[in-house]
Design a protein around this motif. Sequence first.
Motif, PDB file in Angstrom:
ATOM      1  N   GLN A  58       0.828  -1.203   0.000  1.00  0.00           N
ATOM      2  CA  GLN A  58       0.000   0.000   0.000  1.00  0.00           C
ATOM      3  C   GLN A  58       0.862   1.253   0.000  1.00  0.00           C
ATOM      4  OE1 GLN A  58      -2.551  -1.164   3.347  1.00  0.00           O
ATOM      5  NE2 GLN A  58      -4.245  -0.530   2.039  1.00  0.00           N
ATOM      6  N   SER A  59       0.223   2.316  -0.458  1.00  0.00           N
ATOM      7  CA  SER A  59       0.967   3.561  -0.674  1.00  0.00           C
ATOM      8  C   SER A  59       1.643   4.054   0.607  1.00  0.00           C
ATOM      9  CB  SER A  59       0.013   4.621  -1.207  1.00  0.00           C
ATOM     10  OG  SER A  59       0.709   5.794  -1.529  1.00  0.00           O
ATOM     11  N   TRP A  60       0.946   3.937   1.738  1.00  0.00           N
ATOM     12  CA  TRP A  60       1.526   4.492   2.965  1.00  0.00           C
ATOM     13  C   TRP A  60       2.741   3.705   3.418  1.00  0.00           C
ATOM     14  CZ3 TRP A  60       1.915   1.691   7.462  1.00  0.00           C
ATOM     15  CH2 TRP A  60       1.082   0.568   7.599  1.00  0.00           C
ATOM     16  N   ILE A  61       2.778   2.407   3.073  1.00  0.00           N
ATOM     17  CA  ILE A  61       3.963   1.617   3.439  1.00  0.00           C
ATOM     18  C   ILE A  61       5.156   2.053   2.577  1.00  0.00           C
ATOM     19  CG2 ILE A  61       4.929  -0.714   3.585  1.00  0.00           C
ATOM     20  CD1 ILE A  61       2.113  -1.746   4.053  1.00  0.00           C
ATOM     21  N   MET A  62       4.896   2.220   1.284  1.00  0.00           N
ATOM     22  CA  MET A  62       5.981   2.670   0.411  1.00  0.00           C
ATOM     23  C   MET A  62       6.441   4.069   0.816  1.00  0.00           C
ATOM     24  SD  MET A  62       5.328   1.134  -3.372  1.00  0.00           S
ATOM     25  CE  MET A  62       3.623   1.455  -3.760  1.00  0.00           C
ATOM     26  N   GLY A  63       5.476   4.950   1.069  1.00  0.00           N
ATOM     27  CA  GLY A  63       5.835   6.308   1.477  1.00  0.00           C
ATOM     28  C   GLY A  63       6.560   6.322   2.806  1.00  0.00           C
ATOM     29  N   GLY A  64       6.103   5.499   3.741  1.00  0.00           N
ATOM     30  CA  GLY A  64       6.727   5.436   5.055  1.00  0.00           C
ATOM     31  C   GLY A  64       8.158   4.951   4.989  1.00  0.00           C
ATOM     32  N   THR A  65       8.387   3.864   4.241  1.00  0.00           N
ATOM     33  CA  THR A  65       9.751   3.308   4.185  1.00  0.00           C
ATOM     34  C   THR A  65      10.680   4.223   3.408  1.00  0.00           C
ATOM     35  OG1 THR A  65       8.937   1.980   2.334  1.00  0.00           O
ATOM     36  CG2 THR A  65       9.150   0.883   4.461  1.00  0.00           C
ATOM     37  N   LEU A  66      10.210   4.719   2.253  1.00  0.00           N
ATOM     38  CA  LEU A  66      11.061   5.602   1.450  1.00  0.00           C
ATOM     39  C   LEU A  66      11.346   6.904   2.209  1.00  0.00           C
ATOM     40  CD1 LEU A  66      12.445   6.130  -1.297  1.00  0.00           C
ATOM     41  CD2 LEU A  66      10.320   7.167  -2.070  1.00  0.00           C
ATOM     42  N   GLY A  67      10.294   7.473   2.774  1.00  0.00           N
ATOM     43  CA  GLY A  67      10.459   8.737   3.486  1.00  0.00           C
ATOM     44  C   GLY A  67      11.375   8.594   4.680  1.00  0.00           C
ATOM     45  N   ALA A  68      11.143   7.544   5.474  1.00  0.00           N
ATOM     46  CA  ALA A  68      11.987   7.337   6.655  1.00  0.00           C
ATOM     47  C   ALA A  68      13.426   7.085   6.232  1.00  0.00           C
ATOM     48  CB  ALA A  68      11.447   6.178   7.480  1.00  0.00           C
ATOM     49  N   GLY A  69      13.617   6.294   5.184  1.00  0.00           N
ATOM     50  CA  GLY A  69      14.965   5.986   4.717  1.00  0.00           C
ATOM     51  C   GLY A  69      15.721   7.236   4.323  1.00  0.00           C
TER      52      GLY A  69
ATOM     53  N   ASP B 101      -5.818   6.764 -13.170  1.00  0.00           N
ATOM     54  CA  ASP B 101      -4.991   5.591 -13.472  1.00  0.00           C
ATOM     55  C   ASP B 101      -3.599   5.713 -12.881  1.00  0.00           C
ATOM     56  OD1 ASP B 101      -6.698   3.907 -14.677  1.00  0.00           O
ATOM     57  OD2 ASP B 101      -6.302   4.602 -16.720  1.00  0.00           O
ATOM     58  N   LEU B 102      -3.013   6.893 -13.007  1.00  0.00           N
ATOM     59  CA  LEU B 102      -1.650   7.000 -12.469  1.00  0.00           C
ATOM     60  C   LEU B 102      -1.685   6.965 -10.948  1.00  0.00           C
ATOM     61  CD1 LEU B 102      -0.443   9.939 -11.218  1.00  0.00           C
ATOM     62  CD2 LEU B 102      -0.932  10.679 -13.528  1.00  0.00           C
ATOM     63  N   THR B 103      -2.856   7.246 -10.379  1.00  0.00           N
ATOM     64  CA  THR B 103      -2.984   7.155  -8.927  1.00  0.00           C
ATOM     65  C   THR B 103      -3.090   5.701  -8.471  1.00  0.00           C
ATOM     66  OG1 THR B 103      -4.126   9.277  -8.908  1.00  0.00           O
ATOM     67  CG2 THR B 103      -4.356   7.912  -6.957  1.00  0.00           C
ATOM     68  N   PHE B 104      -3.909   4.917  -9.183  1.00  0.00           N
ATOM     69  CA  PHE B 104      -4.216   3.582  -8.676  1.00  0.00           C
ATOM     70  C   PHE B 104      -3.546   2.458  -9.439  1.00  0.00           C
ATOM     71  CE2 PHE B 104      -7.998   5.934  -7.092  1.00  0.00           C
ATOM     72  CZ  PHE B 104      -7.693   5.771  -5.756  1.00  0.00           C
ATOM     73  N   SER B 105      -3.254   2.646 -10.714  1.00  0.00           N
ATOM     74  CA  SER B 105      -2.712   1.526 -11.488  1.00  0.00           C
ATOM     75  C   SER B 105      -1.203   1.583 -11.628  1.00  0.00           C
ATOM     76  CB  SER B 105      -3.349   1.493 -12.882  1.00  0.00           C
ATOM     77  OG  SER B 105      -4.750   1.461 -12.760  1.00  0.00           O
ATOM     78  N   VAL B 106      -0.635   2.765 -11.479  1.00  0.00           N
ATOM     79  CA  VAL B 106       0.818   2.865 -11.584  1.00  0.00           C
ATOM     80  C   VAL B 106       1.406   2.657 -10.197  1.00  0.00           C
ATOM     81  CG1 VAL B 106       2.746   4.382 -12.118  1.00  0.00           C
ATOM     82  CG2 VAL B 106       0.691   4.435 -13.531  1.00  0.00           C
ATOM     83  N   ARG B 107       2.353   1.764 -10.114  1.00  0.00           N
ATOM     84  CA  ARG B 107       2.944   1.489  -8.812  1.00  0.00           C
ATOM     85  C   ARG B 107       3.666   2.740  -8.313  1.00  0.00           C
ATOM     86  NH1 ARG B 107       5.735  -4.338  -7.763  1.00  0.00           N
ATOM     87  NH2 ARG B 107       3.885  -5.025  -8.871  1.00  0.00           N
ATOM     88  N   GLY B 109       2.352   5.444  -7.919  1.00  0.00           N
ATOM     89  CA  GLY B 109       1.745   6.622  -8.540  1.00  0.00           C
ATOM     90  C   GLY B 109       1.080   7.550  -7.538  1.00  0.00           C
ATOM     91  N   LEU B 110       0.299   6.954  -6.644  1.00  0.00           N
ATOM     92  CA  LEU B 110      -0.375   7.778  -5.632  1.00  0.00           C
ATOM     93  C   LEU B 110       0.651   8.526  -4.795  1.00  0.00           C
ATOM     94  CD1 LEU B 110      -2.838   8.679  -3.997  1.00  0.00           C
ATOM     95  CD2 LEU B 110      -2.662   6.579  -2.687  1.00  0.00           C
TER      96      LEU B 110
END
Lengths: 313, 515
Positions: A58-69, B101-107, B109-110
């Motif tokens: 999920q986006s918050w996990i990616m944002g959390g890890t990248l941001g914290a890193g 699409d760029l929000t939800f389908s692109v890794r 992206g959001l």
Amino acid sequence: MSSEERTPVAFSVAKADDPHMQPKAQNPKLAETLIGLVMLAGIGSLIGFAVAYGMNAQSWIMGGTLGAGVLFLGFGITAWGKYLMPQGPFVEERHTMRGNDDERERFKAAVVQRGGGILGRRKLLAMIAGAGMSAFAVVLVIPVFRSFGPLPGNTLNQTSWKQGTILVDSTGRPIRVNDIAVGGVVTVYPKGLENTDNGQAVDQTILIRVGTEAVVTQQGRESWGPNGYVAYSKLCTHLGCPVGLYEQQLELLVCPCHQSMFTVTNGAEPIFGPAPRPLPQLPLFVGSDGLLRAQGGYDQAVGPGFWNRETSG
Amino acid sequence: MAEKTKQQAKSSFGPVGKALDELDDRLGIAKGGRSLLDKIFPDHWSFMLGEVALYSFVILIGTGIFLTLFYVPSSTVVVYHGSYLPLVGQKVSQAYATSIDLTFSVRCGLLMRQMHHWACDIFLAAMVVHMARVFFTGAFRKPRELNYVLGSTLLILGIVEGFLGYSLPDDLVSGTGIRIAFSIIESIPVIGSYIAFFVFGGNYPGPQIIPRFFIIHVLLIPLIMLGMVTAHLFLLVHQKHTQFPGKGRTETNVVGTAMFPVFAAKATGFLFMVGGVITLLAGFAQINPIWQFGPYDASKISYAVQPDWYMGWLDGALRIWPAWEWTGFGYTWPLEIFIPGVVVPGLIFAVVQGWPVLERRYTKDNEIHNLLDLPRNRPKRTAAGAAVFALVTMMFIASSTDVIANYFHITLEAVLWSMRILVVVVPIITFFLTHKICQELQASQGAGKRKRANVVTRTPDGEYLSAPAEPRPGDEHVDLEPEPVPDFLEDPVVVRERKELLSPVSFTGVRNVVR
């Protein structure tokens, strides 16, 4: 140049115990350890981001890890610079921006005397060249702007409503005289334009049923509101937002942008807010087929004010 | 010099030295390069604010490029068939569909979209605070007027750029903002409707807006801003940084840490820190959820939607200005839009940008200034700046009249009239209050410095004696005399083992060295 030819350079050398070269940290060993750990945590978090990315987390996990890193890494590097590197203070002289008098005189002479003199020798040519430059600027600007859009002409004073135009809702369904209950409200468009930019942006009209008898909102509009229906332009006369809120009990139309309020049964007179004018009213009639239709267009331009706005047309 | 060490005898300084020699043979970088490495940056926390702006600008460019690779700037209506189920089957513009699409389908992206939006909000905030620093400390004075004008123009461009970008997803909320912009342009007397038609390619909304705003947003304005940022930084380096007064600091020198490697390390780390904070915000704090707003339809609207913060003050002015449309000489004068929408922001920016000239005309001060003012020592300037901030803040608050009325259960009318009064009164009060505070601060000795306690002792005879207490550790801090940056260290390894040469560690953890 090879090293043999090099003349010896007189280096300025800082002694190891020079206080200017000392770190700020009171305990450099400890600081070094902490900074190292912080940066390692950053690297760990970045690896975490790579894993999260691979798993499409999920986006918050990616944002959390990248941001914290990135934050940890940056914190470590900054802390290294701030606490473990020589803090000085060091000094450098400013060179003044100003040149010396000689340089200034020569420069001015070149511009004013030499340049101005040579150009001034041919005054007529200079004037023609100047005129040419101005002509170029004008010629360049006007067509470029002109290509950017059509002239407004009378566009802003017009809508697509004509005599007999059928009112339809956003799905294109015509409005029959009994379709809407008293107190009901629907946004209507000229038939066929409900899905067009112009229909939505310019012709949008709000249809309200306030009763069952003919509604007279103002003198001279005796026939405009058949069977309890009134229709007003939905474009706010302030800045053109859709006047999307209807307060049923007070019979007020409210613009959500800047809270202008219009009285529905009184010709949409603005009673509050920055809107300067009533919403134009669309005269209606019920056709022989039972459909609501426009008697004609609006009697004035819809929406916000502009220079050559027409008030009757 | 006696220091003819082994290092110097080898003297090419290894492979790096060799490479630098080769570069210098071709580009002549040695002289300028060395002075760039020795460039001194004065240390003060407030000098970091411009850096925040610069680094968020870098992040804006990076994330922006990512977004352009997926976004299609087209108003063409398509049927949405993406991965966001509530929208499937709806007719939406291609711009909106690709934004979803760029929000939800692109890794990622959001994350990238939210980073872009957060970076924009932070960029503009940082520019405002940076400008405040420059203004209140008098850093804009001769010789830096031009750089001040460059910087404040960047702020205006940033606001326009942010507004355009916010319009591109073609969601319900963004469209309302563009509609208002169209109406504001339209309100300009005589030529308004012409300009509006040229900018928008016809009557609102028309098919031109999205592709046109796109190219202005991703190419035209960023290019201008990039050029101006470069010029801004070039002038900063060329004219050298201002500094606060302090030990060894004069109008003709700069005192601080050296560019390489100390400032470079701090700045690089700080770039990463700004990026980290923006990424964390983008990860955890939702911003502009366009999928919830739905696609744009000019006849639909949402309730209590606020613009991005930097547009708020403009919206507030439009909201509280009375309905002053005037019809005269056969024409309509939409003053209720033109004054708050064009004249007021125009005047505010004119005053802000023209301030260096105004101040010079008033003070008749034509000297070169490299040492900064303490705001309290320039009460009139500080008061004027505070008043402008108060004005803009009041306008900003006025953009939430409906929310305030709802939240506090007061009538909209009461809120509206309060804001109309406050927007005039608060800046005036702020001016005089700030002026007074500055004068009081000037008059009070040692304001802002830690006070030394007095110890009162009673002698056996009953006599009372008062004497200043011993200084607390850390109070005796004495700054070193600044020295030129040395070429190299005697033996860098020794540094850590020479602890005994240093003075005791201070209370605040900062080593005090008394020479």
